[in-house]
Design an enzyme around this catalytic site. Structure first.
Site, PDB file in Angstrom:
ATOM      1  N   SER A 124      10.134   5.689   0.036  1.00  0.00           N
ATOM      2  CA  SER A 124       8.785   5.620   0.418  1.00  0.00           C
ATOM      3  C   SER A 124       9.073   5.435   2.033  1.00  0.00           C
ATOM      4  O   SER A 124       9.896   4.897   2.584  1.00  0.00           O
ATOM      5  CB  SER A 124       7.866   4.651  -0.053  1.00  0.00           C
ATOM      6  OG  SER A 124       6.832   4.200   0.719  1.00  0.00           O
ATOM      7  N   TYR A 148       6.750  -4.573  -2.851  1.00  0.00           N
ATOM      8  CA  TYR A 148       6.855  -2.957  -3.168  1.00  0.00           C
ATOM      9  C   TYR A 148       7.724  -2.490  -2.178  1.00  0.00           C
ATOM     10  O   TYR A 148       8.838  -1.867  -2.577  1.00  0.00           O
ATOM     11  CB  TYR A 148       5.704  -2.416  -3.121  1.00  0.00           C
ATOM     12  CG  TYR A 148       5.668  -0.957  -3.211  1.00  0.00           C
ATOM     13  CD1 TYR A 148       6.318  -0.275  -4.294  1.00  0.00           C
ATOM     14  CD2 TYR A 148       5.380  -0.211  -2.180  1.00  0.00           C
ATOM     15  CE1 TYR A 148       6.500   1.152  -4.422  1.00  0.00           C
ATOM     16  CE2 TYR A 148       5.546   1.384  -2.046  1.00  0.00           C
ATOM     17  CZ  TYR A 148       6.230   1.664  -3.383  1.00  0.00           C
ATOM     18  OH  TYR A 148       6.475   3.092  -3.276  1.00  0.00           O
ATOM     19  N   LYS A 152      12.065  -0.811  -2.397  1.00  0.00           N
ATOM     20  CA  LYS A 152      12.616   0.364  -2.370  1.00  0.00           C
ATOM     21  C   LYS A 152      13.873   0.363  -1.320  1.00  0.00           C
ATOM     22  O   LYS A 152      14.639   1.029  -1.515  1.00  0.00           O
ATOM     23  CB  LYS A 152      11.208   1.144  -1.644  1.00  0.00           C
ATOM     24  CG  LYS A 152      10.348   1.580  -2.243  1.00  0.00           C
ATOM     25  CD  LYS A 152      10.677   2.651  -3.424  1.00  0.00           C
ATOM     26  CE  LYS A 152       9.820   2.865  -4.404  1.00  0.00           C
ATOM     27  NZ  LYS A 152      10.322   3.656  -5.566  1.00  0.00           N
TER      28      LYS A 152
HETATM   29  P1  NAD Z   1       3.150   6.596 -10.946  1.00  0.00           P
HETATM   30  O1  NAD Z   1       2.897   5.199 -11.446  1.00  0.00           O
HETATM   31  O2  NAD Z   1       2.048   7.950 -11.316  1.00  0.00           O
HETATM   32  O3  NAD Z   1       4.740   7.187 -12.028  1.00  0.00           O
HETATM   33  C1  NAD Z   1       5.517   6.132 -12.342  1.00  0.00           C
HETATM   34  C2  NAD Z   1       6.005   6.438 -13.551  1.00  0.00           C
HETATM   35  O4  NAD Z   1       7.189   5.460 -14.134  1.00  0.00           O
HETATM   36  C3  NAD Z   1       4.732   6.063 -14.658  1.00  0.00           C
HETATM   37  O5  NAD Z   1       4.621   7.128 -15.691  1.00  0.00           O
HETATM   38  C4  NAD Z   1       5.154   4.737 -15.260  1.00  0.00           C
HETATM   39  O6  NAD Z   1       4.764   4.697 -16.771  1.00  0.00           O
HETATM   40  C5  NAD Z   1       6.683   5.063 -15.489  1.00  0.00           C
HETATM   41  N1  NAD Z   1       7.451   3.794 -15.469  1.00  0.00           N
HETATM   42  C6  NAD Z   1       7.257   2.628 -14.642  1.00  0.00           C
HETATM   43  N2  NAD Z   1       8.005   1.761 -14.656  1.00  0.00           N
HETATM   44  C7  NAD Z   1       8.943   2.084 -15.753  1.00  0.00           C
HETATM   45  C8  NAD Z   1       9.985   1.576 -16.582  1.00  0.00           C
HETATM   46  N3  NAD Z   1      10.577   0.602 -16.486  1.00  0.00           N
HETATM   47  N4  NAD Z   1      10.357   2.491 -17.605  1.00  0.00           N
HETATM   48  C9  NAD Z   1      10.122   3.662 -17.707  1.00  0.00           C
HETATM   49  N5  NAD Z   1       9.239   4.220 -17.195  1.00  0.00           N
HETATM   50  C10 NAD Z   1       8.518   3.468 -16.100  1.00  0.00           C
HETATM   51  O7  NAD Z   1       3.728   6.960  -9.544  1.00  0.00           O
HETATM   52  P2  NAD Z   1       4.054   7.871  -8.552  1.00  0.00           P
HETATM   53  O8  NAD Z   1       2.915   8.344  -7.703  1.00  0.00           O
HETATM   54  O9  NAD Z   1       4.297   9.393  -9.530  1.00  0.00           O
HETATM   55  O10 NAD Z   1       5.293   7.349  -8.029  1.00  0.00           O
HETATM   56  C11 NAD Z   1       6.733   7.933  -8.455  1.00  0.00           C
HETATM   57  C12 NAD Z   1       7.632   7.209  -7.640  1.00  0.00           C
HETATM   58  O11 NAD Z   1       7.482   7.690  -6.316  1.00  0.00           O
HETATM   59  C13 NAD Z   1       7.581   5.759  -7.760  1.00  0.00           C
HETATM   60  O12 NAD Z   1       8.883   5.127  -7.402  1.00  0.00           O
HETATM   61  C14 NAD Z   1       6.771   5.362  -6.297  1.00  0.00           C
HETATM   62  O13 NAD Z   1       7.012   4.102  -5.862  1.00  0.00           O
HETATM   63  C15 NAD Z   1       7.429   6.407  -5.463  1.00  0.00           C
HETATM   64  N6  NAD Z   1       6.428   6.672  -4.485  1.00  0.00           N
HETATM   65  C16 NAD Z   1       5.168   7.062  -4.383  1.00  0.00           C
HETATM   66  C17 NAD Z   1       4.326   7.184  -3.655  1.00  0.00           C
HETATM   67  C18 NAD Z   1       2.781   7.683  -3.754  1.00  0.00           C
HETATM   68  O14 NAD Z   1       1.862   7.543  -2.896  1.00  0.00           O
HETATM   69  N7  NAD Z   1       2.216   7.951  -5.116  1.00  0.00           N
HETATM   70  C19 NAD Z   1       4.673   7.120  -2.172  1.00  0.00           C
HETATM   71  C20 NAD Z   1       6.017   6.862  -1.842  1.00  0.00           C
HETATM   72  C21 NAD Z   1       6.789   6.474  -3.142  1.00  0.00           C
HETATM   73  C1  UD1 Z   2      -0.399   3.184   1.188  1.00  0.00           C
HETATM   74  C2  UD1 Z   2       0.760   2.010   1.128  1.00  0.00           C
HETATM   75  C3  UD1 Z   2       2.236   2.163   1.802  1.00  0.00           C
HETATM   76  C4  UD1 Z   2       2.567   3.586   0.813  1.00  0.00           C
HETATM   77  C5  UD1 Z   2       1.627   4.568   0.874  1.00  0.00           C
HETATM   78  C6  UD1 Z   2       1.975   6.108   0.402  1.00  0.00           C
HETATM   79  C7  UD1 Z   2      -0.860  -0.284   1.599  1.00  0.00           C
HETATM   80  C8  UD1 Z   2      -1.087  -1.246   2.496  1.00  0.00           C
HETATM   81  N1  UD1 Z   2       0.292   0.851   1.948  1.00  0.00           N
HETATM   82  O1  UD1 Z   2      -0.184   3.097   2.820  1.00  0.00           O
HETATM   83  O2  UD1 Z   2       3.105   1.343   1.481  1.00  0.00           O
HETATM   84  O3  UD1 Z   2       3.821   4.064   1.310  1.00  0.00           O
HETATM   85  O4  UD1 Z   2       0.130   4.067   0.736  1.00  0.00           O
HETATM   86  O5  UD1 Z   2       1.609   5.865  -1.213  1.00  0.00           O
HETATM   87  O6  UD1 Z   2      -1.310   0.165   0.281  1.00  0.00           O
HETATM   88  N2  UD1 Z   2      -8.222   3.945   4.217  1.00  0.00           N
HETATM   89  C9  UD1 Z   2      -9.579   3.736   4.463  1.00  0.00           C
HETATM   90  N3  UD1 Z   2     -10.247   3.368   3.213  1.00  0.00           N
HETATM   91  C10 UD1 Z   2      -9.669   3.309   2.149  1.00  0.00           C
HETATM   92  C11 UD1 Z   2      -8.241   3.314   1.877  1.00  0.00           C
HETATM   93  C12 UD1 Z   2      -7.564   3.926   3.086  1.00  0.00           C
HETATM   94  O7  UD1 Z   2      -9.874   3.886   5.653  1.00  0.00           O
HETATM   95  O8  UD1 Z   2     -10.518   2.992   1.177  1.00  0.00           O
HETATM   96  C13 UD1 Z   2      -7.473   4.354   5.309  1.00  0.00           C
HETATM   97  C14 UD1 Z   2      -6.226   3.492   5.792  1.00  0.00           C
HETATM   98  O9  UD1 Z   2      -6.461   2.454   6.484  1.00  0.00           O
HETATM   99  C15 UD1 Z   2      -5.081   4.418   6.330  1.00  0.00           C
HETATM  100  C16 UD1 Z   2      -5.254   5.669   5.410  1.00  0.00           C
HETATM  101  O10 UD1 Z   2      -6.683   5.693   5.147  1.00  0.00           O
HETATM  102  O11 UD1 Z   2      -5.281   4.361   7.607  1.00  0.00           O
HETATM  103  C17 UD1 Z   2      -4.374   6.025   4.430  1.00  0.00           C
HETATM  104  O12 UD1 Z   2      -4.369   4.768   3.603  1.00  0.00           O
HETATM  105  P1  UD1 Z   2      -3.850   4.734   2.021  1.00  0.00           P
HETATM  106  O13 UD1 Z   2      -3.922   6.093   1.337  1.00  0.00           O
HETATM  107  O14 UD1 Z   2      -3.817   3.517   1.422  1.00  0.00           O
HETATM  108  O15 UD1 Z   2      -2.140   5.074   2.634  1.00  0.00           O
HETATM  109  P2  UD1 Z   2      -1.231   3.979   3.752  1.00  0.00           P
HETATM  110  O16 UD1 Z   2      -2.155   3.022   4.353  1.00  0.00           O
HETATM  111  O17 UD1 Z   2      -0.615   5.049   4.283  1.00  0.00           O
END
Ligand code: NAD
Ligand code: UD1
Length: 336
Positions: A124, A148, A152
């Site tokens: 991330s 979190y 990572k």
């Molecule tokens: P998500 O929660 O929708 O998907 C994660 C999946 O992993 C879920 O289906 C959950 O059931 C499964 N899971 C969790 N722990 C497990 C375990 N021990 N064994 C088997 N399955 C397990 O999340 P996502 O948004 O799809 O994110 C996927 C990955 O990307 C994560 O590692 C997350 O940290 C990373 N990531 C997500 C974002 C985002 O904004 N969504 C941003 C940066 C990184």
């Molecule tokens: C969040 C996570 C970050 C993760 C990223 C991608 C936190 C503190 N950080 O960051 O670790 O990598 O998502 O999934 O949660 N905002 C509002 N109102 C809301 C929600 C958000 O104004 O109700 C604003 C925030 O201040 C920010 C922007 O929207 O400026 C995006 O917020 P968000 O979607 O939570 O993402 P990140 O802050 O980038």
């Protein structure tokens, strides 16, 4: 090619499985459904008209994971499984360290045993903490501000150490910026439990009248309109980036990290405006205090992914806003 997808029922995992199947890879999902639903499997199959293999298992369970690797000939692993809620990780750090680290160690041990040494890992942009300047390059210093993010960074370190010990590994670390949007079918998308923490899921619930109004966290940042600026990327573009990363780990040994974003930043007010106009709806909001721990702006330098993965995001902010809302509207229609 057999691709094992941990966490394949989740938000990004499910979209990636669709793209993998579209490219004719065989997909084997391992997911314990801790943050997803089994019905996602049917939806992936409906969209692609192809079958996936599904194991409902925790990847911390070494014995079961070992059995899966004995049964299936796995060529490449894409490792999505993990917990991802920043605030919860501050309240329950052990839950995050246990699941995210334990699952990765177990997975890597089992892969090593079965001589499967190609992995794509979901990291991330959170590993850049408060970036020194913008746009963010992969070479920038890494530091984290919550448990979190630390999981990572720890996993990135583990992967680096593993590669240093055995140069047969091929490892792609993908640092996602802010994934939003959903598949255009409206069948799969993002569904956080309870009140969302992230911007787009919150906006969608306000537009859908499940929540009253959006709270905009601060309008006094050093950005064009004072609200926070982020690099939002459509989840389907992100999923396609994984296909390119799979090709990379198949082709080249080594370890490298890549930013997956669009390279463009949008403020909260710009997102609201685009969402309202493309969906012909209203998103009532009020400006409140800054959210603790937030940074003003964050967007990626995407030149490395463009050059080395031959990948670039194609979809625009309007597509992201339309598809995010379409998923929720579609779900509501299906419940009627
Ligand atoms: P998500 O929660 O929708 O998907 C994660 C999946 O992993 C879920 O289906 C959950 O059931 C499964 N899971 C969790 N722990 C497990 C375990 N021990 N064994 C088997 N399955 C397990 O999340 P996502 O948004 O799809 O994110 C996927 C990955 O990307 C994560 O590692 C997350 O940290 C990373 N990531 C997500 C974002 C985002 O904004 N969504 C941003 C940066 C990184
Ligand atoms: C969040 C996570 C970050 C993760 C990223 C991608 C936190 C503190 N950080 O960051 O670790 O990598 O998502 O999934 O949660 N905002 C509002 N109102 C809301 C929600 C958000 O104004 O109700 C604003 C925030 O201040 C920010 C922007 O929207 O400026 C995006 O917020 P968000 O979607 O939570 O993402 P990140 O802050 O980038």
């Amino acid at each position: 090619m057999n691709i094992l997808v941990t966490g394949g029922c989740g938000y990004i995992g499910s979209h990636t499985c669709v793209e993998l199947l579209n490219e004719n890879y065989n997909v084997i999902i391992v997911d314990n459904l801790s943050n997803s639903k089994k019905e996602v499997i049917n939806k992936i199959e409906t969209i692609t008209n192809k079958k996936v293999k599904f194991y409902e298992n925790d990847i911390c369970d070494l014995i079961e994971l070992d059995k899966i690797f004995s049964k299936e000939k796995i060529d490449v692993v894409i490792h999505f499984a993990g917990f991802k809620a920043v605030l919860e990780s501050v309240e329950k750090p052990l839950k995050y360290y246990r699941n995210n680290i334990d699952s990765t160690l177990t997975l890597l041990e089992v892969m090593n045993k079965h001589n499967c040494k190609k992995i794509v890992f979901s990291s991330s942009a959170t590993v850049y903490g408060n970036p020194i300047k913008l746009p963010i390059k992969e070479s920038f210093p890494l530091h984290t501000t919550n448990p979190y993010g630390t999981t990572k960074l720890m996993i990135e370190t583990i992967l680096n150490d593993l590669y240093m010990s055995d140069k047969d590994w091929s490892i792609a670390i993908l640092r996602y910026f802010n994934p939003i949007g959903a598949h255009k079918s409206g069948l799969i998308g993002e569904e956080p439990n309870g009140i969302p923490n992230n911007l787009m899921p919150y906006i969608v619930k306000v537009a859908n009248k499940e929540l009253e109004e959006l709270k905009v966290f601060g309008d006094d940042y050093d950005t064009k309109d004072g609200t926070g600026l982020r690099d939002y990327i459509h989840v389907v573009d992100l999923a396609k980036g994984h296909i390119k990363a799979v090709l990379k780990v198949i082709k080249d040994k080594g370890i490298d990290a890549y930013n997956l974003g669009t390279g463009k930043g949008y403020t909260v007010l710009e997102i609201i405006k685009s969402f309202e106009s493309v969906n012909n709806t209203k998103v009532p909001y009020k400006v409140v205090e800054r959210r603790k721990g937030d940074i003003a702006a964050c967007y990626a330098d995407i030149s490395k992914a463009r050059k080395k993965l031959n990948w670039e995001a194609k979809l625009e902010l309007d597509d992201m806003c339309r598809d995010s809302f379409n998923y929720i509207k579609n779900k509501k229609d299906n419940r009627r």
